[in-house]
Scaffold this motif. Structure first.
Motif, PDB file in Angstrom:
ATOM      1  N   ALA A 112      10.090  -2.778  -0.082  1.00 53.27           N
ATOM      2  CA  ALA A 112       8.784  -3.259  -0.539  1.00 53.27           C
ATOM      3  C   ALA A 112       8.889  -4.029  -1.849  1.00 53.27           C
ATOM      4  N   PHE A 113       9.733  -3.547  -2.753  1.00 51.43           N
ATOM      5  CA  PHE A 113       9.856  -4.187  -4.065  1.00 51.43           C
ATOM      6  C   PHE A 113      11.177  -4.944  -4.232  1.00 51.43           C
ATOM      7  N   ARG A 114      11.922  -5.064  -3.139  1.00 50.34           N
ATOM      8  CA  ARG A 114      13.214  -5.775  -3.105  1.00 50.34           C
ATOM      9  C   ARG A 114      14.133  -5.308  -4.228  1.00 50.34           C
ATOM     10  N   ILE A 115      14.395  -4.018  -4.216  1.00 49.44           N
ATOM     11  CA  ILE A 115      15.263  -3.390  -5.214  1.00 49.44           C
ATOM     12  C   ILE A 115      16.596  -3.065  -4.550  1.00 49.44           C
ATOM     13  N   GLN A 116      17.675  -3.556  -5.109  1.00 55.49           N
ATOM     14  CA  GLN A 116      19.005  -3.295  -4.563  1.00 55.49           C
ATOM     15  C   GLN A 116      19.558  -1.947  -5.030  1.00 55.49           C
ATOM     16  N   ASP A 117      19.301  -1.621  -6.275  1.00 56.97           N
ATOM     17  CA  ASP A 117      19.873  -0.436  -6.898  1.00 56.97           C
ATOM     18  C   ASP A 117      19.104   0.823  -6.497  1.00 56.97           C
ATOM     19  N   GLU A 118      19.808   1.777  -5.914  1.00 56.28           N
ATOM     20  CA  GLU A 118      19.161   3.014  -5.445  1.00 56.28           C
ATOM     21  C   GLU A 118      18.554   3.816  -6.593  1.00 56.28           C
ATOM     22  N   GLN A 119      19.222   3.842  -7.749  1.00 62.94           N
ATOM     23  CA  GLN A 119      18.684   4.598  -8.887  1.00 62.94           C
ATOM     24  C   GLN A 119      17.367   4.008  -9.369  1.00 62.94           C
ATOM     25  N   GLN A 120      17.235   2.691  -9.341  1.00 59.47           N
ATOM     26  CA  GLN A 120      15.965   2.080  -9.724  1.00 59.47           C
ATOM     27  C   GLN A 120      14.853   2.507  -8.769  1.00 59.47           C
ATOM     28  N   ALA A 121      15.152   2.578  -7.478  1.00 68.64           N
ATOM     29  CA  ALA A 121      14.156   3.025  -6.495  1.00 68.64           C
ATOM     30  C   ALA A 121      13.791   4.484  -6.734  1.00 68.64           C
ATOM     31  N   ILE A 122      14.765   5.310  -7.066  1.00 71.54           N
ATOM     32  CA  ILE A 122      14.501   6.720  -7.367  1.00 71.54           C
ATOM     33  C   ILE A 122      13.607   6.834  -8.595  1.00 71.54           C
ATOM     34  N   ASP A 123      13.864   6.020  -9.615  1.00 72.02           N
ATOM     35  CA  ASP A 123      13.028   6.033 -10.817  1.00 72.02           C
ATOM     36  C   ASP A 123      11.587   5.656 -10.478  1.00 72.02           C
ATOM     37  N   LEU A 124      11.414   4.633  -9.639  1.00 70.44           N
ATOM     38  CA  LEU A 124      10.059   4.236  -9.239  1.00 70.44           C
ATOM     39  C   LEU A 124       9.364   5.343  -8.459  1.00 70.44           C
ATOM     40  N   ILE A 125      10.082   5.969  -7.562  1.00 74.86           N
ATOM     41  CA  ILE A 125       9.506   7.067  -6.774  1.00 74.86           C
ATOM     42  C   ILE A 125       9.018   8.173  -7.698  1.00 74.86           C
TER      43      ILE A 125
ATOM     44  N   LEU B  89       0.872  -1.169   0.000  1.00 74.90           N
ATOM     45  CA  LEU B  89       0.000   0.000   0.000  1.00 74.90           C
ATOM     46  C   LEU B  89       0.907   1.217   0.000  1.00 74.90           C
ATOM     47  N   LEU B  90       0.653   2.157  -0.894  1.00 75.13           N
ATOM     48  CA  LEU B  90       1.510   3.342  -1.011  1.00 75.13           C
ATOM     49  C   LEU B  90       0.689   4.616  -0.994  1.00 75.13           C
ATOM     50  N   ASP B  91       1.236   5.633  -0.375  1.00 71.14           N
ATOM     51  CA  ASP B  91       0.697   6.981  -0.510  1.00 71.14           C
ATOM     52  C   ASP B  91       1.881   7.925  -0.719  1.00 71.14           C
ATOM     53  N   PRO B  92       1.627   9.177  -1.069  1.00 71.32           N
ATOM     54  CA  PRO B  92       2.738  10.092  -1.357  1.00 71.32           C
ATOM     55  C   PRO B  92       3.751  10.224  -0.219  1.00 71.32           C
ATOM     56  N   LYS B  93       3.321  10.119   1.016  1.00 71.07           N
ATOM     57  CA  LYS B  93       4.258  10.227   2.137  1.00 71.07           C
ATOM     58  C   LYS B  93       5.256   9.063   2.139  1.00 71.07           C
ATOM     59  N   ASP B  94       4.802   7.875   1.717  1.00 70.87           N
ATOM     60  CA  ASP B  94       5.697   6.722   1.654  1.00 70.87           C
ATOM     61  C   ASP B  94       6.832   6.938   0.659  1.00 70.87           C
ATOM     62  N   LEU B  95       6.611   7.793  -0.319  1.00 70.68           N
ATOM     63  CA  LEU B  95       7.613   8.023  -1.358  1.00 70.68           C
ATOM     64  C   LEU B  95       8.800   8.837  -0.861  1.00 70.68           C
ATOM     65  N   GLU B  96       8.692   9.372   0.338  1.00 70.26           N
ATOM     66  CA  GLU B  96       9.805  10.118   0.932  1.00 70.26           C
ATOM     67  C   GLU B  96      10.858   9.181   1.525  1.00 70.26           C
ATOM     68  N   ASP B  97      10.538   7.900   1.617  1.00 67.40           N
ATOM     69  CA  ASP B  97      11.423   6.922   2.247  1.00 67.40           C
ATOM     70  C   ASP B  97      11.941   5.939   1.199  1.00 67.40           C
ATOM     71  N   ILE B  98      13.098   6.238   0.645  1.00 66.80           N
ATOM     72  CA  ILE B  98      13.649   5.404  -0.430  1.00 66.80           C
ATOM     73  C   ILE B  98      13.899   3.975   0.059  1.00 66.80           C
ATOM     74  N   GLU B  99      14.299   3.814   1.308  1.00 67.43           N
ATOM     75  CA  GLU B  99      14.553   2.473   1.837  1.00 67.43           C
ATOM     76  C   GLU B  99      13.269   1.649   1.897  1.00 67.43           C
ATOM     77  N   TYR B 100      12.150   2.299   2.172  1.00 65.75           N
ATOM     78  CA  TYR B 100      10.868   1.583   2.188  1.00 65.75           C
ATOM     79  C   TYR B 100      10.535   1.058   0.790  1.00 65.75           C
ATOM     80  N   ILE B 101      10.730   1.888  -0.223  1.00 67.24           N
ATOM     81  CA  ILE B 101      10.461   1.467  -1.607  1.00 67.24           C
ATOM     82  C   ILE B 101      11.385   0.320  -1.993  1.00 67.24           C
ATOM     83  N   GLN B 102      12.659   0.434  -1.632  1.00 64.42           N
ATOM     84  CA  GLN B 102      13.600  -0.639  -1.935  1.00 64.42           C
ATOM     85  C   GLN B 102      13.191  -1.936  -1.240  1.00 64.42           C
TER      86      GLN B 102
END
Length: 99
Positions: A69-82, A54-67
């Motif tokens: 949640a979707f098991r992403i190792q690469d920080e740039q990929q998480a930034i792209d998703l955000i 479950l995501l809302d705009p506030k969750d997008l402030e936490d790059i580690e949460y996105i990484q």
């Protein structure tokens, strides 16, 4: 059915968006279920891995949460998703779900 205590059983017509896109390094395919449940947070499902959150705009402030949640190792990929989710998720005021 005495084994289970039902917490909720709701039905609603939901808007669902399916979107596929690519970045310089990765292809993404997501299903986004916009619902009034779960405090208005959309349910985001990665169609490739089956991971969901479950995501809302506030969750997008936490790059580690996105990484995480979707098991992403690469920080740039998480930034792209955000950046994508910033345009795809509604800005909703918090409304109590349970009273």
């Amino acid at each position: 059915m005495d084994l289970f205590e039902k917490l909720y059983d709701e039905e609603e017509k939901s808007k669902v968006r399916f979107v596929g896109f690519t970045t310089e390094s990765t292809r993404y395919d997501f299903g986004i279920v916009y619902t009034s449940l779960f405090f208005g947070k959309p349910l985001v499902i990665c169609m490739q891995t089956g991971r969901s959150t479950l995501l809302d705009p506030k969750d997008l402030e936490d790059i580690e949460y996105i990484q995480s949640a979707f098991r992403i190792q690469d920080e740039q990929q998480a930034i792209d998703l955000i950046e994508f989710f910033k345009t795809a998720l509604p800005i909703l005021p918090f409304e109590p779900q349970y009273e």
